[in-house]
Design an enzyme around this catalytic site. Structure first.
Site, PDB file in Angstrom:
ATOM      1  N   LYS A  39       0.955  -1.045  -0.216  1.00  0.00           N
ATOM      2  CA  LYS A  39      -0.072   0.054  -0.042  1.00  0.00           C
ATOM      3  C   LYS A  39       0.951   1.279   0.100  1.00  0.00           C
ATOM      4  CE  LYS A  39      -3.819   2.188   0.368  1.00  0.00           C
ATOM      5  NZ  LYS A  39      -5.113   1.991  -0.586  1.00  0.00           N
ATOM      6  N   ASP A  51      -6.245  -2.008   4.086  1.00  0.00           N
ATOM      7  CA  ASP A  51      -6.190  -2.780   2.685  1.00  0.00           C
ATOM      8  C   ASP A  51      -5.132  -3.765   2.615  1.00  0.00           C
ATOM      9  OD1 ASP A  51      -7.917  -0.739   2.198  1.00  0.00           O
ATOM     10  OD2 ASP A  51      -6.547   0.720   1.283  1.00  0.00           O
ATOM     11  N   GLY A 117      -2.398   2.310  -4.817  1.00  0.00           N
ATOM     12  CA  GLY A 117      -2.608   3.588  -4.427  1.00  0.00           C
ATOM     13  C   GLY A 117      -3.614   4.056  -3.541  1.00  0.00           C
TER      14      GLY A 117
END
Length: 218
Positions: A39, A51, A117
């Protein structure tokens, strides 16, 4: 520049980038390509990246040594906002050297690094630097995530124009079927439209459909 790092972005913050990133990593690993996810900048968390958590769940693996070292989540900010604002609110600048060094280390340990991103391509990382400009500076091939929700054609084609204007390589477009929609009419038409547009304007890019995946919640 690392030749085995691919940047993953999408049409917006709800495109399902993390979902698609985990799916792609799982598929690459299953096909013998030793793959890790990273990440770029995580916001809205403290001490960990939600994430990366999702990536590992979809990949079906536990946290890696690189996760524990912090290499896959080098910069984490507490406020759930774009990186430029989250950084300002935490009163701490983004350490881009730290991020780049973590990416380099991962690229030496793995065959493929999928670097996700935050939000869409035009999300500001700082007051002066957009995500898309970071991708262009680093020379990363782009994996772009879109979906079949209303508005996706517009967002996708605008992103394609920005990609082209900066000379970024569009490597793959991932068409996300998640989350489930009851009315498939727009979803199916959007997929057909984007496929046709890519054949005309980005014939070298791959098109991958991301299926609906059931994620087991702990």
């Amino acid at each position: 520049m690392e030749k085995n790092v691919f940047f993953i972005s999408g049409i917006d913050t709800d495109a399902g980038k993390s979902y698609a990133t985990g799916f792609l990593a799982r598929e690459l690993n299953a096909n013998g390509k030793r793959t890790i996810t990273q990440k770029l900048i995580q916001t809205g968390n403290v001490g960990h990246s939600e994430d990366i958590d999702l990536h590992r769940k979809i990949m079906g693996i536990d946290f890696t040594e690189e996760d524990r070292e912090g290499l896959t989540m080098p910069e984490i900010f507490s406020y759930p906002a774009s990186p430029h604002l989250a950084s300002r609110l935490d009163n701490r600048p983004i350490d881009f050297d730290k991020i780049a060094e973590a990416t380099r280390e991962l690229s030496q340990r793995y065959e493929v690094v999928l670097l996700e991103g935050a939000g869409g391509l035009m999300v500001p990382l700082t007051e002066e630097l957009l995500t898309i400009d970071y991708v262009a500076q680093q020379g990363y091939p782009l994996i772009f995530v879109t979906s079949g929700k209303l508005g996706s054609i517009n967002h996708t084609l605008l992103s394609f124009e920005a990609i082209r204007s900066r000379g970024i390589e569009l490597h793959t477009v991932m068409y996300n079927l998640y989350p489930t929609v009851e009315d498939k009419t727009i979803q199916e038409d959007t997929q057909a439209f984007i496929r046709k547009y890519m054949a005309q304007h980005f014939p070298q890019a791959e098109f991958v459909v991301v299926p609906e995946i059931t994620i087991t919640q702990e």
